[in-house]
Motif scaffolding. Structure first.
Motif, PDB file in Angstrom:
ATOM      1  N   GLN A   1       0.724  -1.172   0.055  1.00 31.09           N
ATOM      2  CA  GLN A   1      -0.126   0.124   0.082  1.00 31.09           C
ATOM      3  C   GLN A   1       0.911   1.305  -0.051  1.00 31.09           C
ATOM      4  OE1 GLN A   1      -2.757   0.163   3.224  1.00 31.09           O
ATOM      5  NE2 GLN A   1      -4.372  -1.030   2.048  1.00 31.09           N
ATOM      6  N   LEU A   2       0.582   2.287  -0.942  1.00 28.97           N
ATOM      7  CA  LEU A   2       1.155   3.657  -0.709  1.00 28.97           C
ATOM      8  C   LEU A   2       0.720   4.441   0.446  1.00 28.97           C
ATOM      9  CD1 LEU A   2       1.205   4.479  -4.514  1.00 28.97           C
ATOM     10  CD2 LEU A   2       3.140   3.636  -3.168  1.00 28.97           C
ATOM     11  N   THR A   3       1.512   4.787   1.173  1.00 30.13           N
ATOM     12  CA  THR A   3       1.209   5.531   2.480  1.00 30.13           C
ATOM     13  C   THR A   3       1.654   6.765   2.145  1.00 30.13           C
ATOM     14  OG1 THR A   3       2.904   4.893   3.504  1.00 30.13           O
ATOM     15  CG2 THR A   3       0.985   3.767   4.037  1.00 30.13           C
ATOM     16  N   ASN A   4       2.500   7.232   1.068  1.00 28.65           N
ATOM     17  CA  ASN A   4       3.304   8.631   1.143  1.00 28.65           C
ATOM     18  C   ASN A   4       2.425   9.491   0.060  1.00 28.65           C
ATOM     19  OD1 ASN A   4       4.135   6.778  -0.707  1.00 28.65           O
ATOM     20  ND2 ASN A   4       5.918   7.812  -1.199  1.00 28.65           N
ATOM     21  N   LEU A   5       0.962   9.498   0.323  1.00 29.96           N
ATOM     22  CA  LEU A   5       0.402  10.114  -0.685  1.00 29.96           C
ATOM     23  C   LEU A   5      -0.075  11.633  -0.409  1.00 29.96           C
ATOM     24  CD1 LEU A   5      -1.969   7.331  -2.304  1.00 29.96           C
ATOM     25  CD2 LEU A   5       0.046   8.197  -3.391  1.00 29.96           C
ATOM     26  N   ASN A   6      -0.362  12.462  -0.984  1.00 30.77           N
ATOM     27  CA  ASN A   6      -1.021  13.609  -0.727  1.00 30.77           C
ATOM     28  C   ASN A   6      -1.825  14.270  -1.768  1.00 30.77           C
ATOM     29  OD1 ASN A   6       0.987  14.878  -2.151  1.00 30.77           O
ATOM     30  ND2 ASN A   6       2.083  15.660  -0.176  1.00 30.77           N
ATOM     31  N   ARG A   7      -2.120  15.521  -1.857  1.00 30.35           N
ATOM     32  CA  ARG A   7      -3.083  16.266  -2.854  1.00 30.35           C
ATOM     33  C   ARG A   7      -2.130  17.185  -3.663  1.00 30.35           C
ATOM     34  NH1 ARG A   7      -9.139  18.095  -1.305  1.00 30.35           N
ATOM     35  NH2 ARG A   7      -9.373  17.689  -3.741  1.00 30.35           N
ATOM     36  N   CYS A   8      -2.442  16.804  -5.002  1.00 31.78           N
ATOM     37  CA  CYS A   8      -1.715  17.885  -5.985  1.00 31.78           C
ATOM     38  C   CYS A   8      -2.298  19.277  -5.871  1.00 31.78           C
ATOM     39  CB  CYS A   8      -2.035  17.654  -7.440  1.00 31.78           C
ATOM     40  SG  CYS A   8      -1.303  18.702  -8.407  1.00 31.78           S
ATOM     41  N   PRO A   9      -1.376  20.301  -5.506  1.00 29.80           N
ATOM     42  CA  PRO A   9      -2.239  21.501  -5.030  1.00 29.80           C
ATOM     43  C   PRO A   9      -2.506  22.267  -6.083  1.00 29.80           C
ATOM     44  CG  PRO A   9       0.456  21.809  -5.321  1.00 29.80           C
ATOM     45  CD  PRO A   9       0.062  20.153  -5.321  1.00 29.80           C
ATOM     46  N   SER A  10      -2.277  21.805  -7.563  1.00 31.31           N
ATOM     47  CA  SER A  10      -3.036  22.460  -8.627  1.00 31.31           C
ATOM     48  C   SER A  10      -4.133  21.897  -9.145  1.00 31.31           C
ATOM     49  CB  SER A  10      -2.092  22.618  -9.834  1.00 31.31           C
ATOM     50  OG  SER A  10      -1.632  21.518 -10.540  1.00 31.31           O
ATOM     51  N   CYS A  11      -3.996  20.551  -9.317  1.00 30.14           N
ATOM     52  CA  CYS A  11      -5.488  19.643  -9.929  1.00 30.14           C
ATOM     53  C   CYS A  11      -6.250  18.958  -8.505  1.00 30.14           C
ATOM     54  CB  CYS A  11      -4.905  18.993 -10.886  1.00 30.14           C
ATOM     55  SG  CYS A  11      -4.218  17.258 -10.409  1.00 30.14           S
ATOM     56  N   GLY A  12      -5.650  18.979  -7.542  1.00 28.53           N
ATOM     57  CA  GLY A  12      -6.562  18.383  -6.364  1.00 28.53           C
ATOM     58  C   GLY A  12      -6.697  16.743  -6.305  1.00 28.53           C
ATOM     59  N   HIS A  13      -5.947  16.024  -7.370  1.00 33.61           N
ATOM     60  CA  HIS A  13      -6.216  14.525  -7.255  1.00 33.61           C
ATOM     61  C   HIS A  13      -4.829  14.206  -6.642  1.00 33.61           C
ATOM     62  CE1 HIS A  13      -8.597  13.372 -10.990  1.00 33.61           C
ATOM     63  NE2 HIS A  13      -8.862  14.858 -10.796  1.00 33.61           N
ATOM     64  N   TYR A  14      -4.909  12.800  -6.252  1.00 30.91           N
ATOM     65  CA  TYR A  14      -3.714  12.281  -5.181  1.00 30.91           C
ATOM     66  C   TYR A  14      -2.327  12.250  -6.201  1.00 30.91           C
ATOM     67  CZ  TYR A  14      -7.036  10.416  -1.831  1.00 30.91           C
ATOM     68  OH  TYR A  14      -7.748  10.081  -0.691  1.00 30.91           O
ATOM     69  N   LYS A  15      -1.396  12.316  -5.399  1.00 30.35           N
ATOM     70  CA  LYS A  15      -0.148  12.324  -5.810  1.00 30.35           C
ATOM     71  C   LYS A  15       0.963  11.734  -4.951  1.00 30.35           C
ATOM     72  CE  LYS A  15       2.054  16.725  -5.149  1.00 30.35           C
ATOM     73  NZ  LYS A  15       3.144  16.297  -4.030  1.00 30.35           N
ATOM     74  N   ARG A  16       2.227  11.445  -5.205  1.00 35.86           N
ATOM     75  CA  ARG A  16       2.989  10.927  -4.405  1.00 35.86           C
ATOM     76  C   ARG A  16       3.475  12.097  -3.625  1.00 35.86           C
ATOM     77  NH1 ARG A  16       5.141   5.427  -5.724  1.00 35.86           N
ATOM     78  NH2 ARG A  16       4.555   5.155  -7.765  1.00 35.86           N
ATOM     79  N   ALA A  17       3.846  11.952  -2.345  1.00 34.56           N
ATOM     80  CA  ALA A  17       4.328  13.137  -1.583  1.00 34.56           C
ATOM     81  C   ALA A  17       5.962  13.278  -2.246  1.00 34.56           C
ATOM     82  CB  ALA A  17       4.597  12.851  -0.101  1.00 34.56           C
ATOM     83  N   HIS A  18       6.265  14.548  -2.274  1.00 32.74           N
ATOM     84  CA  HIS A  18       7.612  15.071  -2.826  1.00 32.74           C
ATOM     85  C   HIS A  18       8.015  14.680  -4.230  1.00 32.74           C
ATOM     86  CE1 HIS A  18       8.409  15.289   1.743  1.00 32.74           C
ATOM     87  NE2 HIS A  18       8.224  13.978   1.678  1.00 32.74           N
ATOM     88  N   THR A  19       6.717  14.520  -4.730  1.00 23.56           N
ATOM     89  CA  THR A  19       6.735  14.103  -6.361  1.00 23.56           C
ATOM     90  C   THR A  19       5.871  15.193  -7.147  1.00 23.56           C
ATOM     91  OG1 THR A  19       7.308  12.033  -5.599  1.00 23.56           O
ATOM     92  CG2 THR A  19       6.505  12.251  -7.924  1.00 23.56           C
ATOM     93  N   LEU A  20       6.320  15.396  -8.293  1.00 20.15           N
ATOM     94  CA  LEU A  20       5.604  16.296  -9.101  1.00 20.15           C
ATOM     95  C   LEU A  20       4.207  15.342  -9.517  1.00 20.15           C
ATOM     96  CD1 LEU A  20       7.746  18.355 -11.124  1.00 20.15           C
ATOM     97  CD2 LEU A  20       6.591  19.071  -9.114  1.00 20.15           C
ATOM     98  N   CYS A  21       3.120  15.885  -9.863  1.00 19.75           N
ATOM     99  CA  CYS A  21       1.870  15.308 -10.177  1.00 19.75           C
ATOM    100  C   CYS A  21       2.184  15.120 -11.708  1.00 19.75           C
ATOM    101  CB  CYS A  21       0.735  16.173  -9.914  1.00 19.75           C
ATOM    102  SG  CYS A  21      -0.609  15.801 -10.924  1.00 19.75           S
ATOM    103  N   MET A  22       2.193  14.017 -12.231  1.00 24.01           N
ATOM    104  CA  MET A  22       2.288  13.837 -13.672  1.00 24.01           C
ATOM    105  C   MET A  22       1.322  14.391 -14.639  1.00 24.01           C
ATOM    106  SD  MET A  22       5.413  12.502 -13.804  1.00 24.01           S
ATOM    107  CE  MET A  22       5.784  11.615 -15.201  1.00 24.01           C
ATOM    108  N   HIS A  23       0.213  14.201 -14.329  1.00 22.65           N
ATOM    109  CA  HIS A  23      -0.897  14.961 -15.031  1.00 22.65           C
ATOM    110  C   HIS A  23      -0.438  16.409 -15.385  1.00 22.65           C
ATOM    111  CE1 HIS A  23      -5.149  16.731 -15.806  1.00 22.65           C
ATOM    112  NE2 HIS A  23      -4.955  15.783 -16.493  1.00 22.65           N
ATOM    113  N   CYS A  24      -0.329  17.230 -14.255  1.00 21.72           N
ATOM    114  CA  CYS A  24       0.061  18.543 -14.253  1.00 21.72           C
ATOM    115  C   CYS A  24       1.106  19.029 -15.131  1.00 21.72           C
ATOM    116  CB  CYS A  24       0.073  19.416 -12.999  1.00 21.72           C
ATOM    117  SG  CYS A  24      -1.482  19.138 -11.995  1.00 21.72           S
TER     118      CYS A  24
END
Lengths: 178, 207
Positions: A83-106
Motif C-alpha cells: 500500500q502507498l502511504t506517502n500520498l497527498n493532494r496535488c496543489p494544482s489539480c487536487g488529485h492524489y499524488k506521491r509526496a515529494h513528487t510532481l503530479c504527472m498529469h499537471c
C-alpha cells in the motif's frame, strides 16, 4: 580410405588413438582428420558400466505440489503489492499524488502548454506553412502525395495503442465536513 | 574530480554520458532522466557554469560538451548573463513518477530561470488556482513564489502574466475548480487536556 569407412564403434577409440600417434599435421593425403562428424563412443560404452559411469546426480525427489509452489511464490510479504502511504493532494489539480513528487498529469499539461507557446513563437504570421494555407493547385505542388511505410502508418494512430500512465484518482469530497 | 557515482560505466563512457546530457540540458533547458543520473549531472552542470562565469584562460569548456558551436555559445552568452547575480545552484531537480516499463526512479532536471522552469510554472498554476478560488496564498506557495522570481529578470511581471495565462487555460470553467483543495494546512494542533500558562517572570537576584 577403405579402412575409414569400415571404422566401427566397438574398439574405435583404441583405433583412433593408434591413428593419432601416426597422423601429423602436414600429411597431405590423409582424410581422417575430420572425424568429428562421425558419432564417437560415449562414456558408458568406453567403461561399460551403465549410464553416466555409475555417477548419480542430485535431483528433486518428488514433484512440488500446487500448494507448496504457490506458498513459495506468492506468500512472502515482500513479493506482494504494498500500500502507498506517502500520498497527498496535488496543489494544482487536487488529485492524489506521491509526496515529494510532481503530479504527472499537471507536468504533462504544462509541457503541452510550452509546446503550443513555442510553436506560436516560431511561426511567423502571414507566412503559409501548413497545407490548409495554400489553394488547391499550390497544395498539389507543395505537398504531393507521399507513400507511407507501415511504420509511419502505425505511428499515425499511436494514441490508440500506446499504453499511457493512467491519471490518479480524485480526492473524494468529504460530505458534512468543513 | 572525485567520482561519487560510477553509474555502471567506465570513466570514458561516463564522460561521454555527461557531455551528452549536459549538451541536451543546455539546448532544451530541461530534461527527464533517471534520478541517479540527474544528481551526477547537476554537479557537472553547476561546475561547468561556474567555470564559464569565472572564464579564466585555463578553463576548458570545449571538452565538456558536444556540439560546442551551440552549447558553448549559449553557455557564454545566455547562461552566464542569466546567472550573474546567482551565487551557485543553477539547476533544479524534481522527482517524478517512476518510469513505465522498468519502474526506474525518474527526475526532471532543469536550468533555473529558464524558459522551461517547471517550478515557476507549477507555482504560477497554484497561485492562479488560489486566486480563482478566492483563497489567500499559503506559506509554502509564498516561499516558492519568492524563490522563482528572486533572480529572474522581470520575474514579477512575468510571473503575473503566467498566472493570468494559467487562469485562462486551466481554471476557466466552474467545474474545473469544483474539487480542489479548499483549506490551507490545518492550524497548529490543539492538544486536549493541556492548559497553557504564561511563563513565570524570572527572579532577579542581587538586588
Amino acid at each position: 580410405m577403405a579402412s575409414v569407412a569400415s571404422w566401427s564403434r566397438s574398439g574405435g577409440s583404441s583405433f583412433l588413438n593408434a591413428l593419432g600417434s601416426i597422423i601429423r599435421p602436414g600429411m597431405p593425403s590423409f582424410t581422417l582428420r575430420l572425424p568429428t562428424f562421425l558419432p564417437g563412443p560415449s562414456a558408458s560404452e568406453v567403461t561399460g558400466t551403465g549410464i553416466d559411469a555409475g555417477l548419480v546426480l542430485a535431483v528433486p525427489k518428488k514433484k512440488v505440489s500446487h500448494m507448496k509452489k504457490r506458498q513459495k511464490r506468492y506468500a512472502p510479504g515482500d513479493k506482494q503489492l504494498k500500500q502507498l502511504t506517502n500520498l497527498n493532494r496535488c496543489p494544482s489539480c487536487g488529485h492524489y499524488k506521491r509526496a515529494h513528487t510532481l503530479c504527472m498529469h499537471c507536468v504533462g499539461e504544462i509541457k503541452a502548454l510550452w509546446r503550443t507557446k513555442e510553436k506560436n513563437e516560431t511561426r511567423t504570421p502571414g507566412v503559409a506553412t501548413k497545407p490548409e494555407d495554400f489553394d488547391d493547385i499550390d497544395r498539389q505542388i507543395m505537398f504531393p502525395g507521399k507513400i507511407k511505410s507501415a511504420y509511419e502508418k502505425k505511428m499515425e494512430n499511436i494514441n490508440e495503442w500506446l499504453y499511457k500512465r493512467p491519471r490518479t484518482l480524485p480526492v473524494e469530497k468529504k460530505v458534512g465536513k468543513k | 574530480m572525485v567520482v561519487l557515482k560510477k553509474l555502471g560505466r567506465t570513466a570514458s563512457a561516463r564522460k561521454s554520458l555527461m557531455r551528452n546530457m549536459v549538451t541536451s540540458l543546455i539546448e532544451h533547458e530541461s530534461i527527464t532522466t533517471t534520478f541517479a543520473k540527474a544528481k551526477v549531472l547537476q554537479s557537472y552542470t553547476d561546475r561547468l557554469i561556474t567555470s564559464a562565469k569565472h572564464n579564466t584562460p585555463t578553463v576548458n569548456t570545449l571538452g565538456k560538451v558536444y556540439r560546442p558551436e551551440m552549447a558553448v555559445e549559449k553557455l557564454y552568452t545566455e547562461l552566464v548573463g542569466r546567472y550573474v547575480q546567482r551565487p551557485g545552484g543553477y539547476t533544479r531537480i524534481h522527482k517524478v513518477e517512476p518510469r513505465l516499463g522498468d519502474y526506474a526512479p525518474q527526475a526532471i532536471i532543469e536550468l533555473v530561470d529558464g524558459k522551461r522552469d517547471m517550478k515557476f510554472y507549477m507555482t504560477a498554476r497554484v497561485v492562479a488556482r488560489l486566486e480563482r478560488q478566492g483563497l489567500p496564498i499559503d506559506k509554502t506557495t509564498q516561499m516558492n513564489l519568492e524563490d522563482v522570481i528572486r533572480f529572474r529578470q522581470n520575474g514579477k511581471e512575468e510571473f503575473r502574466a503566467t498566472v493570468e495565462e494559467m487562469k485562462k487555460v486551466f481554471y476557466k470553467s466552474e467545474e474545473s475548480i469544483s474539487n480542489l483543495p479548499t483549506g490551507s494546512q490545518p492550524a497548529s494542533r490543539v492538544k486536549k487536556n493541556v492548559t497553557f500558562v504564561d511563563a513565570p517572570t524570572p527572579k532577579v537576584y542581587g538586588q
